[in-house]
Design an enzyme around this catalytic site. Structure first.
Site, PDB file in Angstrom:
ATOM      1  N   ASP A  88       0.713  -1.223  -0.004  1.00 29.66           N
ATOM      2  CA  ASP A  88      -0.014   0.075  -0.105  1.00 29.66           C
ATOM      3  C   ASP A  88       0.930   1.176   0.053  1.00 29.66           C
ATOM      4  O   ASP A  88       1.894   1.448   0.816  1.00 29.66           O
ATOM      5  CB  ASP A  88      -0.915   0.094   1.217  1.00 29.66           C
ATOM      6  N   TYR A 136       2.442  10.156  -0.284  1.00 28.53           N
ATOM      7  CA  TYR A 136       3.474   9.682   0.649  1.00 28.53           C
ATOM      8  C   TYR A 136       4.771   9.881   0.055  1.00 28.53           C
ATOM      9  O   TYR A 136       5.978  10.121   0.844  1.00 28.53           O
ATOM     10  CB  TYR A 136       3.326   8.173   0.846  1.00 28.53           C
ATOM     11  N   LYS A 162      -3.240   6.038  -4.320  1.00 32.66           N
ATOM     12  CA  LYS A 162      -4.251   6.719  -3.748  1.00 32.66           C
ATOM     13  C   LYS A 162      -4.328   8.126  -4.691  1.00 32.66           C
ATOM     14  O   LYS A 162      -3.215   8.573  -4.811  1.00 32.66           O
ATOM     15  CB  LYS A 162      -4.546   7.057  -2.306  1.00 32.66           C
ATOM     16  N   HIS A 186      -8.360   9.352  -1.516  1.00 29.92           N
ATOM     17  CA  HIS A 186      -7.594   9.585  -0.378  1.00 29.92           C
ATOM     18  C   HIS A 186      -8.333  10.130   0.739  1.00 29.92           C
ATOM     19  O   HIS A 186      -8.584   9.746   1.892  1.00 29.92           O
ATOM     20  CB  HIS A 186      -6.421  10.255  -0.665  1.00 29.92           C
TER      21      HIS A 186
END
Length: 313
Positions: A47, A52, A81, A112
């Site tokens: 994931d 990120y 996402k 998200h």
């Protein structure tokens, strides 16, 4: 079947491995090695997310595992996402993530958060207003974003689509206007924040729950919470193992974040099947928090808007 081999069927018919490697807040320079090692020791669910900032490293780890013959691409379940600043350009968001990952498709693409940020703001990911608050486009509905996400499925570049951080309120807005029911809803979830209302709602609608931050946060009282410790002692495992296993017993997949090889291995190998007595012990703990209105949320971005979350849950 061993706990670490459990899989759950999504409403698309595809199976999602119960245990996934989470990569949020993993330090730069460590993610690729962590992903490659996780796949080597048996993880098949990875994931990540555009925001990120580590999709490139995640992709490097996946490539290393594939190139070394450890796994074939079709044996992996990769989730990423759509970030908030891409709500008005969904296809571009997916293409950006695929390029970062070095993949032709992802197995699950999630919205998200159910809000849009300014795509032309002062930062490509975290645009802010002069007062320091997030630059949010309130006129853009998450339902509009979802309709654009639905178009991705036919392209083959996203095998399934879903949502993240959705409350019942937002799903009740979304589902009546949806052609495709979300395959999953990824939420913060642990015994201190069981979110039973949204879990029950999603189960009734055929929407799979994936739990992030399953241990709470660094230094979380969950590690020393008496009921968790009691179950851990009874089963001869660590509190972390109990917390991860709790999700699988609930029928949810769970993301275990680590870049430490030994911890990555233990998070998978030490998973156990919790019995009814174990689950009742933990439920009593959660029910006690509910009675005192003392649920604890650890992930609450400063968006300045609410998402239908109770103040204490």
């Amino acid at each position: 079947m061993a706990a670490y081999d459990v899989r759950f069927k999504l409403n698309t018919g595809t199976e999602i491995p119960a245990l996934g490697l989470g990569t949020w807040q993993s330090a730069p320079g460590e993610v690729a090695k962590a992903v490659a090692h996780a796949i080597k020791v048996g993880y098949r669910h990875i994931d990540t997310a555009l925001c990120y900032g580590n999709e490139n490293e995640v992709g490097q780890g996946i490539k290393e595992a594939i190139d070394s013959g450890v796994v074939k691409r079709e044996e992996l379940f990769v989730t990423t996402k759509l970030w908030c600043s891409y709500h008005a350009r969904v296809e571009e968001g997916l293409e950006t993530s695929l390029k970062n990952l070095g993949l032709d498709y992802v197995d699950l693409y999630l919205m998200h958060w159910p809000l849009a940020m300014n795509p032309n703001g002062n930062h490509p990911v975290f645009p802010k207003l002069p007062d320091g608050s997030r630059d949010i486009i309130y006129s853009h509905s998450h339902v509009t974003t979802w309709k654009d996400m639905e178009k991705l499925v036919g392209s083959g570049k996203a095998k399934a689509i879903g949502v993240s951080n959705y409350s019942v309120q937002y799903l009740e807005e979304l589902l009546p206007q949806s052609t495709i029911i979300p395959a999953a809803n990824q939420i913060e979830n642990h015994p201190s924040l069981p979110q039973q209302e949204i879990v029950d709602y999603c189960n009734a609608k055929g929407i799979h729950i994936t739990a992030y931050s399953p241990l709470g946060s660094t230094g979380s009282p969950l590690f020393t919470a008496e009921p968790i410790v009691a179950v851990a002692k009874k089963r001869g495992v660590t509190p972390a193992t109990v917390l991860l296993s709790w999700h699988i017993a609930r029928g949810s997949s769970v993301l275990a974040k680590s870049v430490t090889p030994a911890r990555i291995e233990a998070n998978r190998a030490d998973l156990i099947h919790l019995d009814a007595e174990d689950m009742a012990t933990i439920k009593k703990y959660s029910d006690g928090l509910a009675a005192s209105k003392s649920f604890q949320r650890f992930v609450f971005p400063p968006f300045g808007v609410t998402f239908g979350f109770p103040d204490k849950e």
